[in-house]
Design a protein around this motif. Structure first.
Motif, PDB file in Angstrom:
ATOM      1  N   GLN A  30       0.826  -1.206   0.000  1.00  0.00           N
ATOM      2  CA  GLN A  30       0.000   0.000   0.000  1.00  0.00           C
ATOM      3  C   GLN A  30       0.861   1.257   0.000  1.00  0.00           C
ATOM      4  O   GLN A  30       1.918   1.293   0.614  1.00  0.00           O
ATOM      5  CB  GLN A  30      -0.927   0.004   1.221  1.00  0.00           C
ATOM      6  N   THR A  32      -0.445   4.062   1.187  1.00  0.00           N
ATOM      7  CA  THR A  32      -0.964   4.841   2.305  1.00  0.00           C
ATOM      8  C   THR A  32      -1.105   3.934   3.519  1.00  0.00           C
ATOM      9  O   THR A  32      -1.023   2.705   3.408  1.00  0.00           O
ATOM     10  CB  THR A  32      -2.333   5.448   1.959  1.00  0.00           C
ATOM     11  N   ASP A  38      -9.494  -1.936   6.639  1.00  0.00           N
ATOM     12  CA  ASP A  38      -8.878  -2.171   5.328  1.00  0.00           C
ATOM     13  C   ASP A  38      -8.380  -3.614   5.228  1.00  0.00           C
ATOM     14  O   ASP A  38      -8.577  -4.273   4.200  1.00  0.00           O
ATOM     15  CB  ASP A  38      -7.700  -1.221   5.087  1.00  0.00           C
ATOM     16  N   LYS A  75      -4.744   3.969  12.029  1.00  0.00           N
ATOM     17  CA  LYS A  75      -4.124   3.506  10.792  1.00  0.00           C
ATOM     18  C   LYS A  75      -2.732   2.997  11.126  1.00  0.00           C
ATOM     19  O   LYS A  75      -2.119   3.399  12.112  1.00  0.00           O
ATOM     20  CB  LYS A  75      -4.020   4.644   9.774  1.00  0.00           C
ATOM     21  N   CYS A  99      -9.835  12.261  -0.202  1.00  0.00           N
ATOM     22  CA  CYS A  99      -9.812  10.802  -0.398  1.00  0.00           C
ATOM     23  C   CYS A  99      -9.722  10.030   0.921  1.00  0.00           C
ATOM     24  O   CYS A  99      -9.815   8.804   0.927  1.00  0.00           O
ATOM     25  CB  CYS A  99      -8.676  10.387  -1.334  1.00  0.00           C
ATOM     26  N   GLU A 101      -7.229   9.413   2.793  1.00  0.00           N
ATOM     27  CA  GLU A 101      -6.029   8.596   2.931  1.00  0.00           C
ATOM     28  C   GLU A 101      -5.035   9.285   3.858  1.00  0.00           C
ATOM     29  O   GLU A 101      -4.966  10.518   3.920  1.00  0.00           O
ATOM     30  CB  GLU A 101      -5.368   8.355   1.567  1.00  0.00           C
TER      31      GLU A 101
END
Length: 136
Positions: A30, A32, A38, A75, A99, A101
């Motif tokens: 990824q 991000t 996720d 995250k 977005c 992110e």
């Protein structure tokens, strides 16, 4: 690729189970930071608790760092090689309002902040919010 991931886990004293290898492969692919949700979406047949424990093991062993970007969802992003995720290694993160992110900015270090006597630093976080290059 999996051979390198296996070694990366072993270097951090993490037993390379199938789920840990898959999770690490996903995270490392990824651009991000990723959340537990996720990972769940990527591995819809995997147990949520197993994925959560995998992320926490990675974090405890210094393989990933957690980011509180204000979305209410933690995250996770891979730590840079040689990073101990100590305050002097901490970097700025960018959250795109469009977005949604979160992106690590490893070249932008958080400076050491002098604290008054008897104050003990436990955590440092700096998140810049705005619009990323892809959304501009």
């Amino acid at each position: 690729m999996l051979k390198n991931l296996d070694k990366l886990l072993q270097d951090k004293n993490i037993r390379p189970t199938a789920m840990r290898l898959l999770a690490l492969e996903y995270i490392s692919s990824q651009q991000t930071a990723v959340s537990l949700s996720d990972l769940e979406a990527a591995f819809h047949r995997a147990d949520r608790i197993t994925l959560y424990r995998t992320l926490k093991t990675f974090e405890e062993k210094g393989l990933v760092h957690s980011i509180m970007d204000g979305t209410g969802s933690v995250k996770y992003a891979l730590c840079e090689e040689g990073c101990e995720c100590a305050p002097e290694d901490m970097h700025v993160h960018f959250f795109c309002n469009k977005c949604q992110e979160t992106i690590c900015l490893p070249k932008s270090r958080i400076p050491k902040i002098p604290l008054p006597d008897n104050f003990k630093q436990e955590e440092v976080s700096l998140v810049i919010k705005g619009t990323c290059g892809s959304c501009s």
